[in-house]
Design an enzyme around this catalytic site. Structure first.
Site, short mmCIF file in Angstrom:
data_model
loop_
_atom_site.label_atom_id
_atom_site.label_comp_id
_atom_site.label_asym_id
_atom_site.label_seq_id
_atom_site.Cartn_x
_atom_site.Cartn_y
_atom_site.Cartn_z
NE ARG A 43 1.96 -0.36 3.39
CZ ARG A 43 0.84 -0.02 2.78
NH1 ARG A 43 0.81 0.09 1.47
NH2 ARG A 43 -0.25 0.20 3.47
CB THR B 51 10.00 4.51 3.57
OG1 THR B 51 10.00 3.13 3.99
CG2 THR B 51 10.83 5.33 4.55
CG ASP C 118 -4.98 -4.18 11.01
OD1 ASP C 118 -4.16 -4.94 11.59
OD2 ASP C 118 -4.75 -2.97 10.80
#
Length: 209
Positions: free
Chosen positions: A104, A108, A203
């Protein structure tokens, strides 16, 4: 109209609470995600087609149900999707695995595809696309579009958490693809993260920042 199934089984909800807790360690997060994915896999495969076959038990012969058709495909949206795949393969070890590499753009929030690899015969297989989070819906939408372009026709999407915005975006693009999730949270924040959510699943899964 979105076709969404929320798995409200007590074990799923209990483990989801543990996953949300920011004190959950990387090792525990990884294990819990694997456990939850196995439980969610039961829900998403509930109506798989079966056929009767003749077998012989230690007592007598009988007709018994067995899965019919070609092997399933679990399609992981890299990288966090891999955290769901392991538990699903515990349940269906014969399944094939596809990988769709998408990241991603943090400015944007658009989905950027960088990798795709899938088994042959997608048009004849049930394809279950997996990603822990259905947030903006951009990655899931792009992944399903890619699989459809490669011939997939029978597709389901499985995630741990979904935001209303992501569900709406995904349903607008793929109204024929049902969504299975453990919870629908409140909303997205200004950075495109689900609230209350559980942070960045990738993460937390891999111990990165």
């Amino acid at each position: 109209m979105a076709k969404v199934t929320v798995c409200d089984h007590p074990l799923v909800q209990h483990k989801l609470t543990l996953l949300r807790d920011k004190t959950c360690s990387t090792a525990d997060f990884r294990l819990l995600l694997r456990e939850v994915s196995l439980l969610l896999a039961y829900e998403v495969t509930r109506d798989l087609p079966v056929e009767l076959v003749e077998i012989e038990t230690p007592i007598q012969r009988m007709s018994a149900p067995r899965l019919s058709g070609k092997k399933l495909v679990f399609a992981s949206i890299l990288r966090a999707g891999n955290g769901l795949i392991d538990g699903m393969l515990d349940l269906v070890p014969s399944a094939r695995v596809a990988h769709v590499g998408i990241y991603r753009d943090h400015e944007t929030l658009a989905a950027k595809r960088y990798f795709f690899k899938a088994p042959a015969g997608l048009s004849e297989r049930l394809v279950i696309v997996v990603d822990p989070m259905l947030a903006t819906g951009n990655s899931a939408t792009d992944a399903v579009s890619t699989l459809k372009a490669e011939g997939a026709r029978d597709i389901r999407f499985l995630c741990l958490l979904a935001a209303p915005e992501g569900i709406a975006r995904f349903a607008a693009a793929h109204p024929d693809v049902p969504v299975f999730t453990a919870a629908i949270d409140t909303r997205l924040n200004e950075n495109g993260y689900i609230e209350p959510g559980l942070g960045d699943a990738g993460d937390r899964l891999y111990g990165t920042k």
